[in-house]
Design an enzyme around this catalytic site. Structure first.
Site, PDB file in Angstrom:
ATOM      1  N   LYS A  13       0.815  -1.150  -0.071  1.00  0.00           N
ATOM      2  CA  LYS A  13       0.077  -0.145   0.110  1.00  0.00           C
ATOM      3  C   LYS A  13       0.967   1.313  -0.044  1.00  0.00           C
ATOM      4  O   LYS A  13       0.722   2.218  -0.805  1.00  0.00           O
ATOM      5  CB  LYS A  13      -0.699   0.065   1.212  1.00  0.00           C
ATOM      6  CG  LYS A  13      -1.935  -1.091   1.281  1.00  0.00           C
ATOM      7  CD  LYS A  13      -2.916  -0.527   2.352  1.00  0.00           C
ATOM      8  CE  LYS A  13      -2.122  -0.763   3.597  1.00  0.00           C
ATOM      9  NZ  LYS A  13      -1.739  -1.849   4.406  1.00  0.00           N
ATOM     10  N   ARG A  88      -9.270   0.521   8.663  1.00  0.00           N
ATOM     11  CA  ARG A  88      -8.807  -0.759   9.157  1.00  0.00           C
ATOM     12  C   ARG A  88      -9.823  -1.610   9.594  1.00  0.00           C
ATOM     13  O   ARG A  88      -9.677  -2.951   9.775  1.00  0.00           O
ATOM     14  CB  ARG A  88      -7.519  -0.779   9.968  1.00  0.00           C
ATOM     15  CG  ARG A  88      -6.416  -0.941   8.979  1.00  0.00           C
ATOM     16  CD  ARG A  88      -5.263  -0.984   9.920  1.00  0.00           C
ATOM     17  NE  ARG A  88      -4.034  -1.299   9.236  1.00  0.00           N
ATOM     18  CZ  ARG A  88      -2.793  -0.590   8.999  1.00  0.00           C
ATOM     19  NH1 ARG A  88      -2.866   0.634   8.903  1.00  0.00           N
ATOM     20  NH2 ARG A  88      -1.803  -1.268   8.655  1.00  0.00           N
ATOM     21  N   ARG A 126      11.482  -6.606   4.818  1.00  0.00           N
ATOM     22  CA  ARG A 126      11.163  -4.993   4.479  1.00  0.00           C
ATOM     23  C   ARG A 126      12.278  -4.251   5.676  1.00  0.00           C
ATOM     24  O   ARG A 126      12.546  -4.709   6.560  1.00  0.00           O
ATOM     25  CB  ARG A 126       9.804  -4.565   4.949  1.00  0.00           C
ATOM     26  CG  ARG A 126       9.788  -3.146   4.965  1.00  0.00           C
ATOM     27  CD  ARG A 126       8.151  -2.887   4.811  1.00  0.00           C
ATOM     28  NE  ARG A 126       7.315  -3.291   5.880  1.00  0.00           N
ATOM     29  CZ  ARG A 126       6.055  -2.783   6.050  1.00  0.00           C
ATOM     30  NH1 ARG A 126       5.484  -2.114   4.998  1.00  0.00           N
ATOM     31  NH2 ARG A 126       5.328  -3.214   7.152  1.00  0.00           N
ATOM     32  N   ARG A 159      11.290  -2.026  10.870  1.00  0.00           N
ATOM     33  CA  ARG A 159      10.388  -1.533  11.800  1.00  0.00           C
ATOM     34  C   ARG A 159      10.332  -2.358  12.979  1.00  0.00           C
ATOM     35  O   ARG A 159      10.017  -3.644  12.723  1.00  0.00           O
ATOM     36  CB  ARG A 159       9.147  -1.491  10.965  1.00  0.00           C
ATOM     37  CG  ARG A 159       8.968   0.053  10.288  1.00  0.00           C
ATOM     38  CD  ARG A 159       7.966   0.083   9.568  1.00  0.00           C
ATOM     39  NE  ARG A 159       6.569  -0.607   9.952  1.00  0.00           N
ATOM     40  CZ  ARG A 159       5.442  -0.511   9.436  1.00  0.00           C
ATOM     41  NH1 ARG A 159       5.294   0.351   8.199  1.00  0.00           N
ATOM     42  NH2 ARG A 159       4.304  -0.888   9.796  1.00  0.00           N
ATOM     43  N   ARG A 170       0.479  -9.731  13.862  1.00  0.00           N
ATOM     44  CA  ARG A 170      -0.003  -8.603  13.201  1.00  0.00           C
ATOM     45  C   ARG A 170      -0.945  -8.842  12.069  1.00  0.00           C
ATOM     46  O   ARG A 170      -2.135  -8.404  11.904  1.00  0.00           O
ATOM     47  CB  ARG A 170       1.127  -7.604  12.437  1.00  0.00           C
ATOM     48  CG  ARG A 170       0.643  -6.220  12.104  1.00  0.00           C
ATOM     49  CD  ARG A 170       1.840  -5.341  12.242  1.00  0.00           C
ATOM     50  NE  ARG A 170       3.067  -5.590  11.270  1.00  0.00           N
ATOM     51  CZ  ARG A 170       3.209  -4.863  10.311  1.00  0.00           C
ATOM     52  NH1 ARG A 170       2.463  -3.804   9.872  1.00  0.00           N
ATOM     53  NH2 ARG A 170       4.403  -4.931   9.692  1.00  0.00           N
TER      54      ARG A 170
HETATM   55  P1  AMP Z   1       1.300   0.713   8.597  1.00  0.00           P
HETATM   56  O1  AMP Z   1       2.494   1.664   8.447  1.00  0.00           O
HETATM   57  O2  AMP Z   1       0.015   0.973   7.718  1.00  0.00           O
HETATM   58  O3  AMP Z   1       1.310  -0.911   8.579  1.00  0.00           O
HETATM   59  O4  AMP Z   1       0.766   0.838  10.255  1.00  0.00           O
HETATM   60  C1  AMP Z   1       1.599   0.704  11.481  1.00  0.00           C
HETATM   61  C2  AMP Z   1       0.810   0.390  12.702  1.00  0.00           C
HETATM   62  O5  AMP Z   1       0.075   1.878  12.988  1.00  0.00           O
HETATM   63  C3  AMP Z   1      -0.665  -0.551  12.645  1.00  0.00           C
HETATM   64  O6  AMP Z   1       0.200  -2.053  12.696  1.00  0.00           O
HETATM   65  C4  AMP Z   1      -1.433  -0.263  13.740  1.00  0.00           C
HETATM   66  O7  AMP Z   1      -0.719  -0.579  14.930  1.00  0.00           O
HETATM   67  C5  AMP Z   1      -1.135   1.226  13.243  1.00  0.00           C
HETATM   68  N1  AMP Z   1      -2.249   1.612  12.720  1.00  0.00           N
HETATM   69  C6  AMP Z   1      -2.102   2.107  11.230  1.00  0.00           C
HETATM   70  N2  AMP Z   1      -3.374   2.560  10.562  1.00  0.00           N
HETATM   71  C7  AMP Z   1      -4.160   2.177  11.945  1.00  0.00           C
HETATM   72  C8  AMP Z   1      -5.630   2.565  11.963  1.00  0.00           C
HETATM   73  N3  AMP Z   1      -6.271   2.834  10.657  1.00  0.00           N
HETATM   74  N4  AMP Z   1      -6.173   1.953  12.791  1.00  0.00           N
HETATM   75  C9  AMP Z   1      -5.513   1.440  13.934  1.00  0.00           C
HETATM   76  N5  AMP Z   1      -4.160   1.388  13.971  1.00  0.00           N
HETATM   77  C10 AMP Z   1      -3.505   1.833  12.731  1.00  0.00           C
END
Ligand code: AMP
Length: 218
Positions: A13, A88, A126, A159, A170
Protein backbone atom coordinates in the site's frame (compact mmCIF):
# COMPACT_ATOMS: atom_id res chain seq x y z
CA UNK A 1 -12.75 12.24 -4.02
CA UNK A 2 -11.19 9.89 -1.49
CA UNK A 3 -9.56 6.72 -2.77
CA UNK A 4 -9.13 4.18 0.01
CA UNK A 5 -6.25 1.83 -0.75
CA UNK A 6 -6.95 -1.44 1.04
CA UNK A 7 -4.55 -4.31 1.62
CA UNK A 8 -2.96 -6.42 4.32
CA UNK A 9 0.29 -5.30 5.97
CA UNK A 10 2.96 -5.93 3.32
CA UNK A 11 0.55 -5.73 0.37
CA UNK A 12 2.47 -2.73 -0.95
CA UNK A 13 0.00 0.00 0.00
CA UNK A 14 2.70 2.50 1.00
CA UNK A 15 4.84 2.04 -2.11
CA UNK A 16 1.85 2.06 -4.45
CA UNK A 17 0.08 4.97 -2.76
CA UNK A 18 3.27 7.02 -3.04
CA UNK A 19 3.55 6.27 -6.78
CA UNK A 20 -0.15 6.95 -7.40
CA UNK A 21 0.12 10.23 -5.51
CA UNK A 22 3.12 11.27 -7.61
CA UNK A 23 1.28 10.35 -10.82
CA UNK A 24 -2.04 12.04 -9.99
CA UNK A 25 -1.10 14.85 -7.61
CA UNK A 26 -3.57 13.54 -5.01
CA UNK A 27 -2.48 13.87 -1.37
CA UNK A 28 -1.12 10.65 0.17
CA UNK A 29 -2.35 10.25 3.74
CA UNK A 30 -1.00 7.20 5.60
CA UNK A 31 -2.10 6.56 9.18
CA UNK A 32 1.01 4.46 9.90
CA UNK A 33 3.23 7.40 8.84
CA UNK A 34 1.15 9.81 10.93
CA UNK A 35 1.57 7.56 13.99
CA UNK A 36 5.31 7.13 13.40
CA UNK A 37 5.71 10.93 13.14
CA UNK A 38 3.84 11.36 16.45
CA UNK A 39 6.07 8.71 18.06
CA UNK A 40 9.25 10.43 16.78
CA UNK A 41 7.97 13.75 18.09
CA UNK A 42 7.29 12.15 21.48
CA UNK A 43 3.75 13.60 21.54
CA UNK A 44 1.10 12.25 23.97
CA UNK A 45 -0.66 10.67 20.96
CA UNK A 46 2.59 9.00 19.92
CA UNK A 47 3.23 7.67 23.43
CA UNK A 48 -0.33 6.27 23.59
CA UNK A 49 -0.08 4.67 20.12
CA UNK A 50 3.38 3.12 20.47
CA UNK A 51 2.42 0.28 22.79
CA UNK A 52 -0.27 -0.93 20.36
CA UNK A 53 1.92 -0.57 17.27
CA UNK A 54 4.84 -2.44 18.84
CA UNK A 55 2.48 -5.26 19.82
CA UNK A 56 1.15 -5.53 16.25
CA UNK A 57 -2.31 -4.35 17.33
CA UNK A 58 -4.55 -1.63 15.99
CA UNK A 59 -4.49 1.68 17.82
CA UNK A 60 -7.93 2.33 19.43
CA UNK A 61 -10.50 3.78 17.03
CA UNK A 62 -11.15 6.99 18.94
CA UNK A 63 -7.48 8.01 18.78
CA UNK A 64 -7.12 6.98 15.15
CA UNK A 65 -10.33 8.59 13.90
CA UNK A 66 -9.55 11.91 15.61
CA UNK A 67 -6.05 11.91 14.14
CA UNK A 68 -7.24 11.20 10.58
CA UNK A 69 -10.05 13.76 10.75
CA UNK A 70 -7.55 16.43 11.79
CA UNK A 71 -5.27 15.44 8.89
CA UNK A 72 -8.12 15.42 6.34
CA UNK A 73 -9.14 18.92 7.47
CA UNK A 74 -5.82 20.33 6.17
CA UNK A 75 -5.93 22.31 2.90
CA UNK A 76 -3.92 19.81 0.81
CA UNK A 77 -6.55 17.14 1.56
CA UNK A 78 -9.52 19.25 0.47
CA UNK A 79 -9.78 17.74 -3.01
CA UNK A 80 -8.27 14.37 -3.94
CA UNK A 81 -6.82 12.05 -1.31
CA UNK A 82 -5.32 8.57 -1.34
CA UNK A 83 -5.92 6.99 2.07
CA UNK A 84 -3.36 4.36 3.01
CA UNK A 85 -3.94 2.32 6.17
CA UNK A 86 -7.36 3.78 7.00
CA UNK A 87 -10.06 2.53 7.47
CA UNK A 88 -8.87 -0.74 8.99
CA UNK A 89 -12.12 -1.93 10.54
CA UNK A 90 -15.85 -1.37 9.89
CA UNK A 91 -16.18 1.24 12.68
CA UNK A 92 -13.49 3.37 11.02
CA UNK A 93 -15.10 2.92 7.58
CA UNK A 94 -18.47 3.99 8.99
CA UNK A 95 -16.88 7.04 10.66
CA UNK A 96 -15.27 8.03 7.35
CA UNK A 97 -18.58 7.70 5.49
CA UNK A 98 -20.36 9.69 8.20
CA UNK A 99 -17.79 12.49 8.06
CA UNK A 100 -18.50 13.09 4.36
CA UNK A 101 -22.15 11.96 4.19
CA UNK A 102 -23.48 15.41 3.38
CA UNK A 103 -20.49 16.72 1.40
CA UNK A 104 -21.11 14.80 -1.81
CA UNK A 105 -17.45 13.74 -1.73
CA UNK A 106 -17.15 10.26 -3.22
CA UNK A 107 -15.32 7.52 -1.29
CA UNK A 108 -14.16 4.52 -3.31
CA UNK A 109 -11.88 1.61 -2.41
CA UNK A 110 -9.28 -0.46 -4.24
CA UNK A 111 -8.02 -3.72 -2.70
CA UNK A 112 -4.42 -4.79 -3.40
CA UNK A 113 -4.65 -8.59 -3.28
CA UNK A 114 -1.61 -10.58 -2.05
CA UNK A 115 -1.49 -14.15 -0.64
CA UNK A 116 -0.59 -14.67 3.03
CA UNK A 117 2.69 -16.55 2.35
CA UNK A 118 3.93 -13.69 0.17
CA UNK A 119 2.90 -11.14 2.82
CA UNK A 120 5.00 -12.87 5.50
CA UNK A 121 7.98 -13.11 3.16
CA UNK A 122 7.67 -9.43 2.23
CA UNK A 123 7.26 -8.15 5.81
CA UNK A 124 10.26 -9.95 7.24
CA UNK A 125 12.46 -8.70 4.33
CA UNK A 126 11.27 -5.10 4.66
CA UNK A 127 13.69 -2.36 5.74
CA UNK A 128 12.75 1.29 6.12
CA UNK A 129 14.50 4.61 6.39
CA UNK A 130 13.75 6.13 9.82
CA UNK A 131 14.45 9.58 8.40
CA UNK A 132 12.54 9.92 5.09
CA UNK A 133 10.27 6.88 5.41
CA UNK A 134 11.25 5.19 2.13
CA UNK A 135 10.67 1.45 2.18
CA UNK A 136 12.98 -1.27 0.78
CA UNK A 137 12.88 -5.04 0.32
CA UNK A 138 16.10 -7.01 0.78
CA UNK A 139 15.50 -9.01 -2.41
CA UNK A 140 12.99 -7.13 -4.60
CA UNK A 141 13.85 -3.51 -3.91
CA UNK A 142 17.27 -3.38 -2.20
CA UNK A 143 19.02 -0.07 -1.55
CA UNK A 144 21.96 0.74 -3.86
CA UNK A 145 24.42 0.61 -0.94
CA UNK A 146 23.68 -2.15 1.56
CA UNK A 147 21.80 -0.88 4.62
CA UNK A 148 21.80 2.78 3.51
CA UNK A 149 18.86 4.87 2.22
CA UNK A 150 19.20 5.86 -1.48
CA UNK A 151 17.39 9.15 -0.86
CA UNK A 152 18.98 10.54 2.31
CA UNK A 153 21.89 8.16 3.18
CA UNK A 154 20.46 7.33 6.62
CA UNK A 155 21.15 3.78 7.92
CA UNK A 156 18.05 1.59 7.32
CA UNK A 157 16.20 -0.17 10.13
CA UNK A 158 13.74 -3.02 10.57
CA UNK A 159 10.44 -1.59 11.80
CA UNK A 160 9.75 -2.82 15.33
CA UNK A 161 6.41 -4.26 14.15
CA UNK A 162 8.16 -6.15 11.30
CA UNK A 163 10.18 -8.27 13.77
CA UNK A 164 9.57 -11.94 12.93
CA UNK A 165 7.63 -12.65 16.15
CA UNK A 166 5.34 -9.64 15.61
CA UNK A 167 4.56 -10.26 11.93
CA UNK A 168 2.37 -13.34 12.46
CA UNK A 169 0.40 -11.64 15.27
CA UNK A 170 -0.03 -8.50 13.20
CA UNK A 171 -1.34 -10.43 10.21
CA UNK A 172 -3.73 -12.53 12.27
CA UNK A 173 -5.11 -9.43 14.01
CA UNK A 174 -5.51 -7.39 10.89
CA UNK A 175 -6.60 -9.82 8.15
CA UNK A 176 -10.04 -10.51 9.59
CA UNK A 177 -10.67 -6.80 10.18
CA UNK A 178 -9.56 -6.08 6.61
CA UNK A 179 -12.00 -8.67 5.28
CA UNK A 180 -14.89 -6.89 7.06
CA UNK A 181 -13.87 -3.55 5.54
CA UNK A 182 -13.59 -5.12 2.09
CA UNK A 183 -17.10 -6.59 2.53
CA UNK A 184 -18.48 -3.19 3.51
CA UNK A 185 -17.17 -1.46 0.36
CA UNK A 186 -18.12 -4.44 -1.82
CA UNK A 187 -21.69 -4.47 -0.46
CA UNK A 188 -22.07 -0.79 -1.33
CA UNK A 189 -20.64 -1.23 -4.85
CA UNK A 190 -17.53 0.86 -4.12
CA UNK A 191 -14.79 -1.79 -4.36
CA UNK A 192 -12.32 -2.60 -7.13
CA UNK A 193 -9.73 -5.39 -6.78
CA UNK A 194 -6.19 -5.34 -8.15
CA UNK A 195 -3.63 -8.18 -8.21
CA UNK A 196 -0.84 -6.91 -5.93
CA UNK A 197 1.73 -9.57 -6.89
CA UNK A 198 4.42 -8.88 -9.49
CA UNK A 199 6.95 -6.17 -10.30
CA UNK A 200 6.18 -2.83 -8.60
CA UNK A 201 5.69 -1.06 -11.97
CA UNK A 202 3.17 -3.67 -13.17
CA UNK A 203 1.10 -3.38 -9.99
CA UNK A 204 1.35 0.39 -10.36
CA UNK A 205 -0.08 0.23 -13.88
CA UNK A 206 -2.97 -2.00 -12.77
CA UNK A 207 -3.71 0.29 -9.84
CA UNK A 208 -3.67 3.40 -12.06
CA UNK A 209 -6.37 1.82 -14.27
CA UNK A 210 -8.54 0.91 -11.25
CA UNK A 211 -8.05 4.34 -9.66
CA UNK A 212 -9.00 6.13 -12.87
CA UNK A 213 -12.13 3.98 -13.17
CA UNK A 214 -12.99 4.98 -9.59
CA UNK A 215 -12.60 8.67 -10.51
CA UNK A 216 -9.01 9.44 -9.47
CA UNK A 217 -7.19 10.83 -12.49
CA UNK A 218 -4.18 13.12 -12.91
P1 AMP B 1 1.17 0.65 8.70
O1 AMP B 1 2.36 1.51 8.47
O2 AMP B 1 -0.02 1.07 7.87
O3 AMP B 1 1.46 -0.82 8.57
O4 AMP B 1 0.71 0.90 10.22
C1 AMP B 1 1.58 0.59 11.30
C2 AMP B 1 0.77 0.38 12.55
O5 AMP B 1 0.07 1.59 12.89
C3 AMP B 1 -0.32 -0.67 12.47
O6 AMP B 1 0.17 -1.99 12.67
C4 AMP B 1 -1.25 -0.23 13.59
O7 AMP B 1 -0.73 -0.59 14.85
C5 AMP B 1 -1.20 1.28 13.46
N1 AMP B 1 -2.24 1.76 12.54
C6 AMP B 1 -2.10 2.26 11.29
N2 AMP B 1 -3.27 2.59 10.76
C7 AMP B 1 -4.21 2.30 11.69
C8 AMP B 1 -5.62 2.38 11.75
N3 AMP B 1 -6.34 2.83 10.70
N4 AMP B 1 -6.25 1.97 12.89
C9 AMP B 1 -5.55 1.54 13.95
N5 AMP B 1 -4.22 1.40 13.96
C10 AMP B 1 -3.55 1.77 12.84
Amino acid sequence: MILVLLGAPGAGKGTQAEALSAATGAAHVATGDLFRAEISAGSPLGVAAKQFIDAGQLVPDEVTINMIQARLAKPDAADRVILDGFPRNPAQATALDAAYATSGRSIRAVLLKVDREILIERLTARRVCPSCGRSYHLLNRPPQASGICDVCATPLITRSDDAAETVAARLANQLSALESVVDLYRATGRLAEVDGVGPIEEVQARLAVAAAAAGLTA
